[in-house]
Design a protein around this motif. Sequence first.
Motif, PDB file in Angstrom:
ATOM      1  N   LEU A  58      33.014  11.710 -14.012  1.00 48.89           N
ATOM      2  CA  LEU A  58      32.713  12.558 -12.863  1.00 48.89           C
ATOM      3  C   LEU A  58      31.398  12.122 -12.231  1.00 48.89           C
ATOM      4  CD1 LEU A  58      33.648  16.067 -14.303  1.00 48.89           C
ATOM      5  CD2 LEU A  58      34.774  14.925 -12.377  1.00 48.89           C
ATOM      6  N   PRO A  59      31.252  12.291 -10.920  1.00 48.06           N
ATOM      7  CA  PRO A  59      29.983  11.917 -10.268  1.00 48.06           C
ATOM      8  C   PRO A  59      28.881  12.906 -10.642  1.00 48.06           C
ATOM      9  CG  PRO A  59      31.466  12.948  -8.689  1.00 48.06           C
ATOM     10  CD  PRO A  59      32.258  12.770  -9.942  1.00 48.06           C
ATOM     11  N   PRO A  60      27.619  12.503 -10.560  1.00 50.95           N
ATOM     12  CA  PRO A  60      26.506  13.394 -10.899  1.00 50.95           C
ATOM     13  C   PRO A  60      26.514  14.708 -10.118  1.00 50.95           C
ATOM     14  CG  PRO A  60      25.721  11.138 -10.729  1.00 50.95           C
ATOM     15  CD  PRO A  60      27.145  11.129 -10.260  1.00 50.95           C
ATOM     16  N   ARG A  61      26.998  14.673  -8.864  1.00 55.28           N
ATOM     17  CA  ARG A  61      26.997  15.905  -8.066  1.00 55.28           C
ATOM     18  C   ARG A  61      27.913  16.974  -8.662  1.00 55.28           C
ATOM     19  NH1 ARG A  61      31.565  15.820  -4.770  1.00 55.28           N
ATOM     20  NH2 ARG A  61      32.643  13.797  -4.715  1.00 55.28           N
ATOM     21  N   ARG A  62      28.891  16.565  -9.476  1.00 54.25           N
ATOM     22  CA  ARG A  62      29.745  17.544 -10.156  1.00 54.25           C
ATOM     23  C   ARG A  62      29.113  18.028 -11.463  1.00 54.25           C
ATOM     24  NH1 ARG A  62      32.568  18.153  -6.097  1.00 54.25           N
ATOM     25  NH2 ARG A  62      34.605  17.195  -5.724  1.00 54.25           N
TER      26      ARG A  62
END
Length: 283
Positions: A58-62
């Motif tokens: 998952l991307p860091p923003r998630r």
Amino acid sequence: ATLPPGWSVEQRTTSSERTYAIYHSPAGLRAASLTDAWRKHDAEAEAEALTLNWLDRLPPRRLKPLCEEKGLPTYGNSEALARRLRESGGLSVSQLKALCEAEGLVKQGTKAEIARRLRDKLRREAGATAAPEAACATAAPEAASSPSASASGKGTKQSHDASSFREALAAEAAAAVVPEAEGLRLHLSSRSDNRTGYVGVFARGPRFEVSHRRVYLGHFDTAVEAAVAYARAVAAAGQEPVAACARAVGQAGSGEEAELEPTAALRADEIVTAIVCDGCDGD
């Protein structure tokens, strides 16, 4: 019926000639029927999904909001954030459902089902990204080994053979001929077969070879460096006209700088004699 991914089937025969099947999973599980194999596969997949080993996809923003919600540091990349979440006890059902909603997935079901849904989606996306990269990696060697590429390579090699390369390099060197370097007067060549412009210096591949009186002096990166080596060898052999000393003699005798014609240049032994005898009455 289809086997679960990675599973295999083994046919066995009893002493009474009855045939039956045993199903094996990649993890070493065994099942007595296809239905049992799928049930165990699903249970194994859900248990593996609950380990959250897929979180770092998952991307860091998630991941940052989840870390902030649990009071964890929010700096770092996806791998660091996912590791903190796993080490802190994992995710709750509500957090998994929030991820499902953010990823556009159905959020109903048990915790294991939700986790598996997320994991499967991330795996599919990773596989879709890897496929074009693998195709490009496969196409590159094929293009390099194709007949057209080979023919093109041969044509390029033939058009840049060693002879042409040396001629171009020598012509470039000749265009930059200088009469002096490093305080030495260089020996310029008037021979038509010497394209470097310097006596004793010849192009040898990408470098320049120099020799003096058939004595090899070495290879150099530039023609000027080779010409300097030649000039030093000539001076060491006592053949170099020392213009500076000659000018000093002229100044001592007349108070003015004497101009020497190239044919009147003195050798080192003649300069010494001239300096010793300067001021004599002609004896």
